[in-house]
Enzyme design. Structure first.
Site, PDB file in Angstrom:
ATOM      1  N   THR A  47       0.825  -1.210   0.000  1.00  0.00           N
ATOM      2  CA  THR A  47       0.000   0.000   0.000  1.00  0.00           C
ATOM      3  C   THR A  47       0.858   1.258   0.000  1.00  0.00           C
ATOM      4  OG1 THR A  47      -1.874  -1.093   1.039  1.00  0.00           O
ATOM      5  CG2 THR A  47      -1.710   1.274   1.387  1.00  0.00           C
ATOM      6  N   THR A 127       1.648  -4.430   4.231  1.00  0.00           N
ATOM      7  CA  THR A 127       1.513  -4.713   5.661  1.00  0.00           C
ATOM      8  C   THR A 127       0.913  -6.091   5.956  1.00  0.00           C
ATOM      9  OG1 THR A 127      -0.653  -3.652   5.771  1.00  0.00           O
ATOM     10  CG2 THR A 127       1.285  -2.266   6.231  1.00  0.00           C
ATOM     11  N   ASP A 128       0.218  -6.676   4.967  1.00  0.00           N
ATOM     12  CA  ASP A 128      -0.526  -7.907   5.270  1.00  0.00           C
ATOM     13  C   ASP A 128       0.376  -9.057   5.719  1.00  0.00           C
ATOM     14  OD1 ASP A 128      -2.813  -6.555   4.632  1.00  0.00           O
ATOM     15  OD2 ASP A 128      -3.088  -7.504   2.669  1.00  0.00           O
TER      16      ASP A 128
END
Ligand code: ASP
Length: 359
Positions: A47, A127-128
């Site tokens: 992101t 970030t996942d």
């Protein structure tokens, strides 16, 4: 204003170390002489490197921001560190797995080897799955120079985008002498976390990264990086030089009424290890026990963890457990442990050392 105080802080840290008679890194000396420490920013995507409507149409717009554009969006970053950038990939973190972990670890080890003057490395990442990559790097990057993994919860063009501040602070952290000897860390939302402890706890909030029962390693304020814990004891990095592919390890969830089907499927798919997200402190659904025993008889190493999200699962010399690692990190450690030994007791020993399972 902020970059000047950050630079002053680096100089101040070096001076304090000098007063204490501690060894000063060459990078800190250079900071005192005016040239900021060298930091390599390695961009992988996520992101932080995306633009578009956060909740709507970002599908067509993701992953368009390059490593150079990321650093250019953080004003003053060049005063904090002498930067170099590398575009490792530009993908969502769901596309990053064992092959990319190994390539990234090799690349970072090579950069540290080739550039003795490099103070630290920043990895930008979605970030996942950030916590898995960060933990893999924690286990496989050798030496005491820091690797700081960061990202963003809001895309680059969102109102209140968090990427530039996270990147700026990650570079400060990678440049700081106080960060040495702490392994890989995650920087998000003004806090630094140990890679082995941190986890994503919320789908969307900028403060999503937390370290249950541990808390942050450091608070990253505008004027200082305030470490509130002593340096940890570091175990030797796993050596990847003879590893061509990591063994398959699957995670099996335990829940009321769970049966043997997924366990048998993992074994049939060639799993060399299984991590169980057990109930409570490592309990199993009654329908899973026999299948796990069968898996063990086939030479599959089973590690019991917990689905609760925090707390230890106690182990023994013959029964490897995740300790206080969450199951996705126990999987990372099991994959690496299996490159050293396929023996259950050998794996139990590695887990006891690395995971906090040791009584
Ligand atoms: N889907 C994104 C990723 O992990 C989420 C993020 O970066 O925050 O790549």
């Amino acid at each position: 204003m902020r970059q000047h105080s950050a630079t002053r802080q680096l100089g101040g840290l070096a001076i304090r170390l000098l007063c204490c008679g501690a060894l000063i890194a060459p990078t800190a000396l250079r900071a005192q002489q005016g040239k900021p420490p060298e930091v390599l920013v390695m961009a992988t995507g996520g992101t932080i490197a995306s633009t578009g409507n956060y909740y709507g149409d970002r599908g067509g717009e993701v992953n368009k921001v390059s490593a150079e554009q990321l650093t250019a969006a953080a004003p003053g970053i060049d005063k904090v560190a002498t930067l170099s950038t590398e575009q490792f990939s530009n993908v969502a973190s769901g596309a990053i797995g064992p092959k990319q972990w190994m390539d990234l670890a090799r690349r970072i080890n090579a950069a540290f080897h080739d550039r003795p003057s490099l103070a630290g490395v920043v990895v930008t990442h979605g970030t996942d799955t950030m916590e898995e990559t960060a933990y893999f790097l924690d286990l496989t990057v050798s030496g005491d120079r820091p690797v700081v993994v960061t990202g963003a919860m809001r895309p680059a063009d969102a109102i209140g985008a968090d990427g530039p501040a996270n990147l700026f602070n990650a570079v400060r952290a990678a440049a700081a002498p106080a960060s040495r000897g702490r392994g890989a860390m995650v920087l998000m939302d003004d806090r630094l976390f140990a890679a082995r402890e941190v986890t994503k706890t919320n789908t969307t909030r900028v403060e999503t990264f937390q370290a249950p029962e541990h808390g942050p390693l450091a608070i990253v304020d505008h004027d200082t990086i305030y470490y509130n814990r002593a340096r940890p004891t570091r175990h030797p990095a796993f050596d990847l030089s003879n590893v061509t592919a990591l063994p398959r390890v699957d995670i099996i969830y335990s829940y009321g009424g769970a049966d043997s089907v997924l366990i048998d499927a993992a074994v049939a798919a060639g799993a060399k290890g299984i991590v169980v997200a057990g109930v409570g402190a490592g309990g199993l659904a009654s329908g899973q026990g026999a299948a796990l025993r069968r898996a063990g008889e086939h030479g599959v190493v089973v590690v019991i963890g917990s689905r609760t999200g925090s707390g230890r699962v106690a182990g023994s010399e013959t029964r490897p457990t995740a300790g206080d690692l969450n199951v996705q990190k126990a999987r990372v450690l099991l994959m690496l442990a299996l490159t050293r030994t396929q023996d259950r007791a050998g794996v139990a020993k590695i887990f006891a050392e690395y995971s906090g399972a040791e009584p």
